[in-house]
Enzyme design. Structure first.
Site: not given
Ligand SMILES: Cc1ncc(COP(=O)(O)O)c(C=O)c1O
Length: 388
Positions: A71-72, A147, A175, A195, A197, A233, A322
């Site tokens: 996705g990024t 998300n 999402q 994406s 995953h 590839t 964080c």
């Protein structure tokens, strides 16, 4: 120890059928999809079948699909593929960092970026998008589903605004894919990211829909893979997995089976709100994807709750980041106007295809106990003062 995973917006397990579809492409079908011999032809055919399957999920032509590493990269290709110094981009305050930090980088490179706000439900206002248009606006990039909250944005209305203004429209649908049906024509977008995953395919593969006739400058320079839009590839096993996951997602959506997830999520929310005082659902009154619930637990640090639940076997997440040792409240929840303490007390529960009603019951037994214990320990939580 029993482990229940309710953090499917972070990543999902690869479905067994997806894994089986990928398996031969690690071993017997190992060819480079660009080779012209038998081995290459075999993997080329598999990549093209996957492309058809992803295109069918999004309602576009196979030639409009570019495979990426996730996705990024898809978001970056959409944005940096179009934008040059002097251009203006419209985005929102609640985007994923793949888009937000791309926006920051564009600003440092001489572009103008407008971040439109959201309302208390986490919704972008189409009129705010319209008002942000300038003569040099080149791109509107607004996500389809958030998300953290799962809130679905009014992408079709924004698509119309972009078309009227003759501006490109990209939507990050990472999402949304597999959770709600997606039709790029109905949305009216020129570019759309997904994406693997997040939809039960492996990590490290994704795709960008690029409407025919949209010219993008590639991010990488190299061979002419992916019709010269993405050099390198192809990740054949990953692409095969994404194709299989897209096929499964389409049939689940076509058969209306996501309703089951909706019911589990709604039951979880109802019961948490009933059993635990001083809680509420962030974005409750907006349209949402069926798997996501973001709930505040006043008087508790979300991080502490996340850790305490994990110790008892329930994996959930906070949207907090964080930075330099301090926990920053979620940029999404603060953009919705939540005070920082309430944003910090919020937890995201996100379900996946593998989750069961029985796991929801497990969570519903655990959460009230853990919250009560943390509140007992809390110096700031005042039972008398709570308001629901
Ligand atoms: C809305 C959204 N966009 C983009 C991404 C990035 O996708 P990837 O992890 O495949 O790079 C994520 C991942 O969390 C996301 O939730």
């Amino acid at each position: 120890m029993r482990r229940v995973y309710f953090d499917n917006n972070a990543t999902t397990p690869v479905l067994p059928e997806v894994f089986e579809a990928m398996r031969p492409y690690f071993s017997e079908h190992f060819g480079n999809a660009s080779s012209i011999h038998h081995h290459g032809q075999e993997t080329r055919a598999a990549v093209e079948r996957a492309r058809e399957s992803v295109a069918a999920l999004l309602g576009c032509k196979p030639t409009e699909i570019v495979f990426t590493s996730g996705g990024t990269e898809a978001d970056n290709l959409a944005i940096f593929g179009l934008i040059k110094a002097g251009d203006h981009v419209i985005t929102s305050t609640i985007e994923h960092h793949a888009v937000l930090n791309s926006g920051k980088h564009l600003q440092s490179a001489g572009c103008d970026v407008t971040y439109v706000p959201v309302d208390a439900q986490g919704l972008v206002g189409p009129d705010d998008v319209r008002r942000a248009l300038r003569p040099n606006t080149k791109l509107i990039t607004i996500m389809m589903a958030n998300n953290e909250t799962g809130v679905l944005q009014p992408v079709e209305e924004i698509g119309k605004i972009a078309a009227e203004a003759d501006v490109y429209f990209h939507t990050d649908a990472v999402q949304a894919a597999g959770k709600v049906s997606i039709d790029v024509k109905r949305i009216g977008c020129d570019l759309l990211s997904i994406s693997g995953h997040k939809m039960h395919a492996p990590q490290g593969v994704g795709a960008l829909f690029v409407r025919k006739g949209t010219s993008l400058t590639p991010l990488f320079w190299g061979g002419s893979h992916e019709r010269s839009r993405r050099a390198g590839t192809e990740n054949v096993p990953g692409i095969v997995g994404l194709g299989r996951a897209a096929g499964i997602a389409k049939s689940v959506l076509d058969r209306g089976e996501v309703a089951h997830m909706d019911e589990m999520r709604d039951r979880m929310e109802r019961e948490i709100l009933k059993k635990v005082e001083a809680t509420g659902v962030n974005g409750a009154n907006a349209p949402r994807v069926p798997n996501t619930s973001n709930i505040y637990f006043d008087g508790i640090e979300g991080e502490a709750l996340q850790i305490a639940l994990d110790l008892k076997g329930l994996a959930v997440s906070t949207g907090a980041a964080c930075s330099s040792g301090a926990i920053e409240p979620s940029h999404v929840l603060t953009a919705m106007g939540l005070p920082p303490e309430r944003a910090r007390s919020s937890i995201r529960f996100s379900l996946g295809k593998q989750n069961t009603s029985e796991e929801v019951e497990f969570a519903l037994t655990l959460i009230p106990q853990v919250v009560a214990r943390l509140r007992d320990l809390s110096p700031v939580y005042n039972k008398e003062a709570v308001s629901h």
